[in-house]
Design a protein around this motif. Structure first.
Motif, PDB file in Angstrom:
ATOM      1  N   THR A  43       0.836  -1.186  -0.020  1.00 33.40           N
ATOM      2  CA  THR A  43      -0.049   0.211  -0.162  1.00 33.40           C
ATOM      3  C   THR A  43       0.909   1.072  -0.074  1.00 33.40           C
ATOM      4  O   THR A  43       0.304   2.406  -0.328  1.00 33.40           O
ATOM      5  CB  THR A  43      -0.989  -0.109   1.355  1.00 33.40           C
ATOM      6  OG1 THR A  43      -0.109  -0.046   2.226  1.00 33.40           O
ATOM      7  CG2 THR A  43      -2.056  -0.988   1.325  1.00 33.40           C
ATOM      8  N   ALA A  44       2.164   1.114   0.281  1.00 33.15           N
ATOM      9  CA  ALA A  44       2.876   2.508   0.445  1.00 33.15           C
ATOM     10  C   ALA A  44       4.324   1.965   0.578  1.00 33.15           C
ATOM     11  O   ALA A  44       4.712   1.130   1.358  1.00 33.15           O
ATOM     12  CB  ALA A  44       2.438   3.208   1.846  1.00 33.15           C
ATOM     13  N   VAL A  45       5.117   2.693  -0.137  1.00 34.15           N
ATOM     14  CA  VAL A  45       6.541   2.806  -0.253  1.00 34.15           C
ATOM     15  C   VAL A  45       6.918   4.182   0.046  1.00 34.15           C
ATOM     16  O   VAL A  45       7.128   5.031  -0.489  1.00 34.15           O
ATOM     17  CB  VAL A  45       7.269   2.393  -1.622  1.00 34.15           C
ATOM     18  CG1 VAL A  45       8.584   2.516  -1.545  1.00 34.15           C
ATOM     19  CG2 VAL A  45       6.849   0.962  -2.013  1.00 34.15           C
ATOM     20  N   ASN A  46       7.502   4.284   1.507  1.00 32.71           N
ATOM     21  CA  ASN A  46       8.106   5.644   2.054  1.00 32.71           C
ATOM     22  C   ASN A  46       9.352   5.670   2.135  1.00 32.71           C
ATOM     23  O   ASN A  46       9.739   6.621   2.429  1.00 32.71           O
ATOM     24  CB  ASN A  46       7.041   5.927   3.416  1.00 32.71           C
ATOM     25  CG  ASN A  46       5.581   5.955   3.135  1.00 32.71           C
ATOM     26  OD1 ASN A  46       5.220   6.767   2.262  1.00 32.71           O
ATOM     27  ND2 ASN A  46       4.822   5.073   3.966  1.00 32.71           N
ATOM     28  N   ALA A  47      10.238   4.431   2.272  1.00 31.95           N
ATOM     29  CA  ALA A  47      11.700   4.369   2.436  1.00 31.95           C
ATOM     30  C   ALA A  47      11.898   3.321   1.868  1.00 31.95           C
ATOM     31  O   ALA A  47      11.415   2.537   1.473  1.00 31.95           O
ATOM     32  CB  ALA A  47      11.752   4.328   3.962  1.00 31.95           C
ATOM     33  N   THR A  48      13.586   3.585   1.466  1.00 32.68           N
ATOM     34  CA  THR A  48      14.225   2.330   0.906  1.00 32.68           C
ATOM     35  C   THR A  48      13.924   0.947   1.703  1.00 32.68           C
ATOM     36  O   THR A  48      13.784  -0.101   1.186  1.00 32.68           O
ATOM     37  CB  THR A  48      15.396   2.639   0.906  1.00 32.68           C
ATOM     38  OG1 THR A  48      16.310   2.925   1.975  1.00 32.68           O
ATOM     39  CG2 THR A  48      15.973   3.782  -0.207  1.00 32.68           C
ATOM     40  N   SER A  49      13.812   0.947   3.026  1.00 31.31           N
ATOM     41  CA  SER A  49      13.527  -0.208   3.956  1.00 31.31           C
ATOM     42  C   SER A  49      12.237  -0.815   3.469  1.00 31.31           C
ATOM     43  O   SER A  49      12.172  -1.955   3.731  1.00 31.31           O
ATOM     44  CB  SER A  49      13.667   0.231   5.299  1.00 31.31           C
ATOM     45  OG  SER A  49      12.767   1.089   5.449  1.00 31.31           O
ATOM     46  N   ASP A  50      11.114  -0.217   2.996  1.00 32.17           N
ATOM     47  CA  ASP A  50       9.969  -0.756   2.567  1.00 32.17           C
ATOM     48  C   ASP A  50      10.128  -1.736   1.268  1.00 32.17           C
ATOM     49  O   ASP A  50       9.308  -2.363   0.866  1.00 32.17           O
ATOM     50  CB  ASP A  50       8.681   0.515   2.468  1.00 32.17           C
ATOM     51  CG  ASP A  50       8.649   1.151   3.411  1.00 32.17           C
ATOM     52  OD1 ASP A  50       8.815   0.703   4.596  1.00 32.17           O
ATOM     53  OD2 ASP A  50       8.144   2.312   3.026  1.00 32.17           O
ATOM     54  N   LEU A  51      11.401  -1.760   0.570  1.00 30.70           N
ATOM     55  CA  LEU A  51      11.626  -2.511  -0.469  1.00 30.70           C
ATOM     56  C   LEU A  51      12.376  -3.814  -0.397  1.00 30.70           C
ATOM     57  O   LEU A  51      12.638  -4.353  -1.313  1.00 30.70           O
ATOM     58  CB  LEU A  51      12.364  -1.514  -1.496  1.00 30.70           C
ATOM     59  CG  LEU A  51      11.921  -0.201  -1.724  1.00 30.70           C
ATOM     60  CD1 LEU A  51      12.877   0.524  -2.738  1.00 30.70           C
ATOM     61  CD2 LEU A  51      10.705  -0.269  -2.893  1.00 30.70           C
ATOM     62  N   THR A  52      12.621  -4.236   0.665  1.00 29.30           N
ATOM     63  CA  THR A  52      13.497  -5.236   1.115  1.00 29.30           C
ATOM     64  C   THR A  52      12.908  -6.625   0.670  1.00 29.30           C
ATOM     65  O   THR A  52      13.734  -7.490   0.244  1.00 29.30           O
ATOM     66  CB  THR A  52      13.813  -5.352   2.486  1.00 29.30           C
ATOM     67  OG1 THR A  52      12.740  -5.609   3.427  1.00 29.30           O
ATOM     68  CG2 THR A  52      14.614  -4.257   3.184  1.00 29.30           C
ATOM     69  N   ALA A  53      11.651  -6.749   0.553  1.00 34.20           N
ATOM     70  CA  ALA A  53      11.166  -8.179   0.106  1.00 34.20           C
ATOM     71  C   ALA A  53      10.440  -8.362  -1.043  1.00 34.20           C
ATOM     72  O   ALA A  53      10.029  -9.303  -1.576  1.00 34.20           O
ATOM     73  CB  ALA A  53      10.001  -8.526   1.477  1.00 34.20           C
ATOM     74  N   TRP A  54      10.697  -7.264  -2.042  1.00 32.81           N
ATOM     75  CA  TRP A  54       9.833  -7.286  -3.275  1.00 32.81           C
ATOM     76  C   TRP A  54      10.903  -7.579  -4.272  1.00 32.81           C
ATOM     77  O   TRP A  54      12.077  -7.109  -4.416  1.00 32.81           O
ATOM     78  CB  TRP A  54       9.186  -5.944  -3.422  1.00 32.81           C
ATOM     79  CG  TRP A  54       8.227  -5.723  -2.063  1.00 32.81           C
ATOM     80  CD1 TRP A  54       8.528  -4.718  -1.347  1.00 32.81           C
ATOM     81  CD2 TRP A  54       7.288  -6.316  -1.532  1.00 32.81           C
ATOM     82  NE1 TRP A  54       7.665  -4.629  -0.130  1.00 32.81           N
ATOM     83  CE2 TRP A  54       6.774  -5.845  -0.369  1.00 32.81           C
ATOM     84  CE3 TRP A  54       6.763  -7.676  -1.991  1.00 32.81           C
ATOM     85  CZ2 TRP A  54       5.634  -6.350   0.331  1.00 32.81           C
ATOM     86  CZ3 TRP A  54       5.530  -7.929  -1.262  1.00 32.81           C
ATOM     87  CH2 TRP A  54       4.991  -7.399  -0.068  1.00 32.81           C
ATOM     88  N   ARG A  55      10.162  -8.195  -5.599  1.00 31.97           N
ATOM     89  CA  ARG A  55      10.705  -8.132  -6.696  1.00 31.97           C
ATOM     90  C   ARG A  55      10.554  -6.863  -7.434  1.00 31.97           C
ATOM     91  O   ARG A  55       9.519  -6.275  -7.742  1.00 31.97           O
ATOM     92  CB  ARG A  55      10.272  -9.254  -7.533  1.00 31.97           C
ATOM     93  CG  ARG A  55      10.456 -10.751  -7.130  1.00 31.97           C
ATOM     94  CD  ARG A  55       9.650 -11.844  -7.684  1.00 31.97           C
ATOM     95  NE  ARG A  55       8.151 -11.210  -7.402  1.00 31.97           N
ATOM     96  CZ  ARG A  55       7.074 -11.866  -8.066  1.00 31.97           C
ATOM     97  NH1 ARG A  55       7.425 -12.916  -8.933  1.00 31.97           N
ATOM     98  NH2 ARG A  55       5.926 -11.260  -7.770  1.00 31.97           N
TER      99      ARG A  55
END
Length: 192
Positions: A43-55
């Protein structure tokens, strides 16, 4: 041996590029956008740490691919195997729609167009700004000064804002302010 006096083609100023060429003042700032499928739990990407589990899908050779490599992969935040580079951004959005990816990172304006085409939603933006400037050969100080003077005049007259409104459909009030001429380069914005 210089064959080109100026290069103007949505060229982003970066510290790496500044080592081999000079740049005028920044005339336009664009930012990234993160797309997910409409039915995604993201639902939200607010920081680089929000990207760790995604392709992540990205256009090959883009400033966004460099940002992913430098900020996410090199730091160990995500594995290289989670990054998929495409020849065209449209191929990445196709694979996102077909559930081969979790997110696509691209420039905000094409991302908004992809959302308008359906099945996708904008879940984040603004982690990596692109600073567009005119590139010229190293040491061409008098040419750079003259182009900077002209850019300043065009900005003061509102002409650059008019172009952004006419061709990019960006209201002048929505333009990201350009840095003060002569301000030191600050590296790409990365929120952790």
């Amino acid at each position: 041996n210089a064959q080109v006096d100026l290069a103007i083609a949505a060229i982003s100023e970066t510290p790496e590029r500044a080592e081999i060429m000079d740049f005028t003042n920044v005339y336009y700032i664009s930012e990234d956008a993160f797309l997910a499928r409409e039915d995604s739990t993201i639902t939200a990407v607010n920081a680089t740490s929000d990207l760790t589990a995604w392709r992540l899908g990205v256009e090959r050779g883009s400033i966004f691919e460099g940002w992913i490599e430098d900020t996410l992969v090199a730091s160990g935040l995500i594995p290289q195997t989670n990054v998929f580079a495409y020849e065209k951004a449209g191929d990445a959005t196709r694979d996102l729609r077909e559930q081969r990816l979790d997110l696509v990172v691209m420039d905000l304006l094409p991302a908004e167009e992809a959302v308008a085409e359906g099945q996708l939603k904008l879940v984040g933006q603004g982690l990596n700004q692109e600073r567009f400037a005119i590139a010229l050969p190293k040491g061409e100080d008098s040419l750079r000064e003259e182009v900077n003077r002209i850019l300043t005049d065009l900005q003061n007259e509102g002409f650059i804002a008019q172009l952004a409104q006419e061709y990019l459909e960006i209201e002048p009030s929505d333009l990201i302010p350009v840095p003060t001429p002569g301000a030191p380069f600050t590296d790409r914005k990365s929120v952790v």
